[in-house]
Design a protein around this motif. Sequence first.
Motif, PDB file in Angstrom:
ATOM      1  N   ILE A   1       0.676  -1.232  -0.063  1.00 23.47           N
ATOM      2  CA  ILE A   1      -0.073   0.215  -0.209  1.00 23.47           C
ATOM      3  C   ILE A   1       0.967   1.133  -0.225  1.00 23.47           C
ATOM      4  N   VAL A   2       2.068   1.022   0.340  1.00 22.83           N
ATOM      5  CA  VAL A   2       2.980   2.222  -0.008  1.00 22.83           C
ATOM      6  C   VAL A   2       4.027   1.933  -1.084  1.00 22.83           C
ATOM      7  N   PRO A   3       5.103   3.349  -1.655  1.00 21.89           N
ATOM      8  CA  PRO A   3       6.171   2.709  -2.798  1.00 21.89           C
ATOM      9  C   PRO A   3       6.868   3.081  -2.572  1.00 21.89           C
ATOM     10  N   VAL A   4       7.821   2.833  -1.379  1.00 19.22           N
ATOM     11  CA  VAL A   4       9.058   3.368  -0.281  1.00 19.22           C
ATOM     12  C   VAL A   4       8.909   1.605   0.237  1.00 19.22           C
ATOM     13  N   ASP A   5      10.459   1.873   0.933  1.00 22.41           N
ATOM     14  CA  ASP A   5      11.034   0.608   0.843  1.00 22.41           C
ATOM     15  C   ASP A   5      10.894   0.787   2.147  1.00 22.41           C
ATOM     16  N   VAL A   6      10.341  -0.539   2.922  1.00 25.96           N
ATOM     17  CA  VAL A   6       9.937  -0.641   4.423  1.00 25.96           C
ATOM     18  C   VAL A   6      10.884  -2.225   4.516  1.00 25.96           C
ATOM     19  N   VAL A   7      10.769  -2.953   3.530  1.00 25.48           N
ATOM     20  CA  VAL A   7      11.628  -3.908   3.917  1.00 25.48           C
ATOM     21  C   VAL A   7      13.377  -3.848   4.676  1.00 25.48           C
ATOM     22  N   GLY A   8      13.528  -2.282   3.719  1.00 25.02           N
ATOM     23  CA  GLY A   8      14.588  -1.851   4.184  1.00 25.02           C
ATOM     24  C   GLY A   8      14.687  -1.275   5.245  1.00 25.02           C
ATOM     25  N   LEU A   9      13.917  -0.920   6.138  1.00 21.92           N
ATOM     26  CA  LEU A   9      13.645   0.195   6.860  1.00 21.92           C
ATOM     27  C   LEU A   9      14.510  -0.720   8.587  1.00 21.92           C
TER      28      LEU A   9
ATOM     29  N   LEU B   1       8.187  14.525  -5.090  1.00 17.78           N
ATOM     30  CA  LEU B   1       8.393  13.575  -4.210  1.00 17.78           C
ATOM     31  C   LEU B   1       9.519  11.741  -4.841  1.00 17.78           C
ATOM     32  N   GLU B   2      10.165  12.070  -5.320  1.00 11.88           N
ATOM     33  CA  GLU B   2      10.196  10.845  -6.146  1.00 11.88           C
ATOM     34  C   GLU B   2      11.639  10.653  -5.281  1.00 11.88           C
ATOM     35  N   TRP B   3      11.907  11.188  -4.538  1.00  9.75           N
ATOM     36  CA  TRP B   3      13.237  10.631  -3.627  1.00  9.75           C
ATOM     37  C   TRP B   3      12.985  10.317  -2.627  1.00  9.75           C
ATOM     38  N   ALA B   4      11.215   9.951  -2.233  1.00  7.20           N
ATOM     39  CA  ALA B   4      10.947   8.854  -1.149  1.00  7.20           C
ATOM     40  C   ALA B   4      10.762   7.931  -2.231  1.00  7.20           C
ATOM     41  N   ILE B   5      11.084   7.729  -3.517  1.00  4.64           N
ATOM     42  CA  ILE B   5      10.806   5.886  -3.757  1.00  4.64           C
ATOM     43  C   ILE B   5      12.137   5.354  -4.021  1.00  4.64           C
ATOM     44  N   GLN B   6      12.487   5.117  -3.095  1.00  2.00           N
ATOM     45  CA  GLN B   6      13.242   4.065  -3.127  1.00  2.00           C
ATOM     46  C   GLN B   6      13.364   3.716  -4.594  1.00  2.00           C
ATOM     47  N   LYS B   7      15.252   3.688  -5.094  1.00  2.00           N
ATOM     48  CA  LYS B   7      15.073   2.714  -6.404  1.00  2.00           C
ATOM     49  C   LYS B   7      14.394   0.984  -6.500  1.00  2.00           C
ATOM     50  N   ILE B   8      14.758   0.661  -5.609  1.00  2.00           N
ATOM     51  CA  ILE B   8      14.146  -0.774  -5.434  1.00  2.00           C
ATOM     52  C   ILE B   8      12.851  -0.890  -5.401  1.00  2.00           C
ATOM     53  N   ARG B   9      12.242  -0.124  -5.162  1.00  2.00           N
ATOM     54  CA  ARG B   9      10.646  -0.146  -5.436  1.00  2.00           C
ATOM     55  C   ARG B   9      10.199   0.550  -7.133  1.00  2.00           C
ATOM     56  N   ARG B  10      10.697   1.058  -7.737  1.00  2.00           N
ATOM     57  CA  ARG B  10      11.021   1.679  -8.929  1.00  2.00           C
ATOM     58  C   ARG B  10      10.913   0.277 -10.281  1.00  2.00           C
ATOM     59  N   ALA B  11      10.599   0.725 -11.060  1.00  2.00           N
ATOM     60  CA  ALA B  11      10.811   0.709 -12.905  1.00  2.00           C
ATOM     61  C   ALA B  11      12.332  -0.492 -12.472  1.00  2.00           C
ATOM     62  N   ASP B  12      12.702  -1.881 -12.821  1.00  2.00           N
ATOM     63  CA  ASP B  12      13.471  -2.950 -12.719  1.00  2.00           C
ATOM     64  C   ASP B  12      14.262  -2.863 -11.265  1.00  2.00           C
TER      65      ASP B  12
END
Length: 377
Positions: free
Chosen positions: A78-86, A257-268
């Motif tokens: 439900i969120v596009p951020v890296d929670v696993v890596g938190l 707010l792109e900075w809040a979406i870590q690379k691991i949740r983006r395309a590729d």
Amino acid sequence: MSEAMLETPLLALHKELGARIVPFAGYAMPLQYPAGIMAEHLHTRAKAGLFDVSHMGQVSVRPLDGDMASAARAIETIVPVDVVGLKPGRQRYGFLTNDKGGILDDLMIANLGDRFLIVVNAACKAADTALFQSVLSPTCEVEPMDRRALIALQGPEAEQALARFAPAVADMKFMDVIQTDFDGLDVIVSRSGYTGEDGFEISVNDADVERVARALLKQPEVAPIGLGARDSLRLESGLCLYGSDLDETTTPVEGALEWAIQKIRRADGGRAGGFPGSDVIQRQFAEGAPRRRVGLLVEGRAPIRGGAPLFAEVEGGEPIGVVTSGAFGPTLQAPVAMGYVATPYAQTGSAIFAELRGRRTPVTVAAMPFVPPGFKR
């Protein structure tokens, strides 16, 4: 003021301190104290200000099987951020999205080791909690922390004031979170806030919050600060107010707010997508968005308020955007604003015009934050 207004546990203290009380997000909240918004703003930038943010929602998400990684993966749906890596003892800014990529709410997620603490906006907390319960309940215990208050101590002297009662906070860095002791009381402290200054947010039982607030207000650095200065502080710092600068029709890319979406949740990325509106947001990452949130510096002394249309020319033409927040910036001694413009006009330095009292006044697209942050890295 309507009798239906909800109250925070500190309302009596606000009245005792001479606050002007106004309705905000359904709550009776202090707009300002006798010193006034300008003085409160400048005091926070120079020393330390104490804010009541108990109207915000606090929600505990605890994995039923004790596996924080599985709870993190559930939250990531439900969120596009890296929670696993938190990591434990850290928190991260994020947002809930809808199927069109719009932002349902922005929030903070903290990893407390055995559970996540999620802080949400007051006007959204009922809907957010219902969403958490519907999506996360099969694997997590979702518990609204309705009997916990939240206060924020913000400013360059916040650490020395708080450390007198909770010495462990002196070792914290920006976005750390700890469970600690405040003069014998159990509290959760994060090194964060919404002013752009160094500072802390303190979660404490309702029954104890007045004791904590009074202890802090007795410190020579600390003064009570209301919603008026909170708004001008966050605006100078380029921080969004949900419902004004962000809403269900605004994507994170449009909101800068792109900075809040870590690379691991983006395309590729290793865990790309899997959240509502992912296709829209990923496409805007690749192709750009039709509009963009920008900072605006205003000519003259009169502030441009939210809702003012923006134009490319001094006369004629259709609006190219709209102001979403605007105020006089006491630190800058000048008016500041933010808003959305069509992407071709979003370049820093672009000269455009805002409508003010029926006339168009020059404004310049500017980088944010307007005031450099004071976070302890």
